[in-house]
Scaffold this active site. Structure first.
Site, PDB file in Angstrom:
ATOM      1  N   TYR A 198       0.873  -1.181   0.000  1.00 59.18           N
ATOM      2  CA  TYR A 198       0.000   0.000   0.000  1.00 59.18           C
ATOM      3  C   TYR A 198       0.911   1.234   0.000  1.00 59.18           C
ATOM      4  CZ  TYR A 198      -3.737  -3.194   1.478  1.00 59.18           C
ATOM      5  OH  TYR A 198      -4.652  -4.223   1.551  1.00 59.18           O
ATOM      6  N   PRO A 290     -13.252  -1.829  -2.671  1.00 59.13           N
ATOM      7  CA  PRO A 290     -12.229  -2.893  -2.734  1.00 59.13           C
ATOM      8  C   PRO A 290     -11.036  -2.629  -1.804  1.00 59.13           C
ATOM      9  CG  PRO A 290     -12.057  -1.478  -4.648  1.00 59.13           C
ATOM     10  CD  PRO A 290     -13.240  -0.991  -3.882  1.00 59.13           C
ATOM     11  N   LYS A 294     -13.129  -7.205   0.668  1.00 61.67           N
ATOM     12  CA  LYS A 294     -14.103  -7.943   1.481  1.00 61.67           C
ATOM     13  C   LYS A 294     -15.282  -8.490   0.671  1.00 61.67           C
ATOM     14  CE  LYS A 294     -12.688  -6.729   5.817  1.00 61.67           C
ATOM     15  NZ  LYS A 294     -12.080  -7.817   6.560  1.00 61.67           N
ATOM     16  N   TYR A 385      -8.818  -6.844   9.137  1.00 57.96           N
ATOM     17  CA  TYR A 385      -8.308  -6.951   7.756  1.00 57.96           C
ATOM     18  C   TYR A 385      -8.575  -8.361   7.207  1.00 57.96           C
ATOM     19  CZ  TYR A 385      -4.770  -6.469   3.995  1.00 57.96           C
ATOM     20  OH  TYR A 385      -4.104  -6.398   2.796  1.00 57.96           O
TER      21      TYR A 385
END
Ligand code: APR
Length: 388
Positions: A198, A290, A294, A385
């Site tokens: 990320y 997104p 999930k 998460y």
């Protein structure tokens, strides 16, 4: 029992009902080839794997899936890795391309004798609040048709016939536009990190997620009305390199971009998820951004909850599960929506602007720093998460 849609929700539901002797048919507007080729997510939560395992639907993902348990965050304040598999409930993701999971689910359902009518588009659900609901369809040859059933499961996505058939005034719809768009990319290139990456940058977010040893999913935050085709391959790789700070952390492994799509980060929840004999599951029930992958995990969870409730009713005469279905699934949906919203704000400036306001950007940096240094924040992150 009529199931609309042969995606993760519809196929898990169909497999479970068929295995329990409930007579059901899946009506799917696409062809089998199209259903099996659709490239989507592929990040399965531990609970999703347990559900599939429990029902003998996990052979393919057990054989070819790969465990993932580390995230790497990159920002103007540096880089840090989070081994979420050793935090919170110590659960890991399994990376397994969704089109392979859908192919497994479809194959197992058909081989067990399950019925799917491909190229059969549901037009509307009728009489859901009466004793004999029915579904009008457009058959493969364009002829109109009608299916009657005791119950109808709307697993045909956010724009499907099930949602369209809900009588006005019977549901509340909660829509939220996060004000952020991603350019979703699939590259014929090996992963560049051994983690989910990320990258938070003033030019916008960039994401890296391995799919297979040869294919990697990347995301680039982009303009809302941007055109995926306006991005040349060079521009894509150069922008990914900039935002992932390759100067500091090493190069990206480049390759041909084989798929691109524009994804607006939105949430869209229907309440309640039941209208008489019509039940919604998967994207038909709730669309989720997104940011934390999930969607498919909620679809599988809801399909199992609905299957159990339908089997209790149809086989054992107990309607309690069906009465509880909506509230039970909405509790999971809102928890997932909350975490996905948290992730959207962690990874982007203020929605609608590349850099965001100074205030929000400071919040973002502080949130990322808490995740870097606070064990309790890390445990909370790991639990949400990977959990559903
Ligand atoms: N009639 C019949 N089938 C339909 C209709 C219709 N009117 N409209 C849509 N469909 C089919 C689609 O072709 C698709 O195969 O319904 C299916 C819906 O599948 P998904 O969109 O995959 O939805 P779902 O099973 O709810 O899975 C949700 O999985 O696709 C991923 O991450 C994505 O969050 C999403 C999750």
């Amino acid at each position: 029992m009529v199931i609309l849609g042969a995606g993760p929700a519809g196929l898990v539901l169909g497999n479970l009902l068929h295995a329990s002797g409930v007579d059901c048919v899946v009506l799917e507007r696409a062809t089998r080839v199209q259903v099996q080729a659709r490239s989507r997510a592929g990040f399965l939560a531990a609970n999703t794997v347990r559900i599939l395992d429990r029902h003998g639907l996990a052979e393919g993902l057990r054989r070819n899936g790969r465990e993932h348990a580390t995230c790497e965050f990159r920002s103007e304040d540096g880089r840090f890795r989070l081994d979420y598999g050793s935090l919170g409930r110590r659960e890991r993701h399994t990376v397994y391309p969704q089109h392979e999971l859908v192919t497994d689910l479809l194959t197992q359902y058909l081989e067990a004798g399950g019925r799917v009518r491909f190229e059969t588009a549901a037009v509307a659900v009728h009489g859901a609040d009466g004793p004999r609901p029915s579904v009008t369809v457009r058959e493969a040859d364009g002829r109109p048709g009608r299916w009657q059933a005791r119950y109808v499961a709307g697993c045909d996505g956010r724009h499907g016939a099930a949602r369209r058939s809900l009588p006005p005034g019977t549901v509340r719809r909660h829509q939220h536009d996060h004000g952020v768009s991603w350019l979703g990319l699939l590259a014929e290139a090996p992963p560049s990190l051994d983690a989910v990456g990320y990258a938070v940058h003033s030019r916008g977010f960039a994401g890296h997620m391995a799919r297979t040893p040869e294919v990697t999913r990347y995301y680039l935050q982009c303009e809302r009305d941007g055109s995926p085709e306006a991005w040349s391959e060079d521009r894509i790789w150069d922008e990914l390199a900039l935002r992932m700070r390759v100067e500091d952390y090493g190069p990206l492994r480049r390759g041909r971009i084989v798929h691109r799509s524009l994804v607006g980060l939105e949430s869209d929840v229907i309440e309640p998820l039941r209208h008489g004999a019509l039940f919604l599951a998967g994207d038909a029930a709730s669309l989720i951004s997104p940011s934390a992958a999930k969607g498919a995990n909620l679809a599988v969870l809801e399909a199992e909850i609905l299957a159990r409730a339908l089997i209790d009713d149809l086989r054992h005469g107990s309607a309690e599960g069906l009465d509880r279905y909506s509230a039970q699934c909405l509790a999971h949906i809102w928890r997932a929506q909350d975490f996905s919203q948290w992730m959207v704000q962690l990874l982007h400036g203020v929605p609608g602007s590349a850099g965001g306001s100074v205030f929000h950007d400071s919040l973002r940096r502080s949130r990322l720093e808490s995740l870097r240094v606070s064990r309790s924040c890390q445990d909370w992150f790991a639990e949400n998460y990977v959990g559903v």
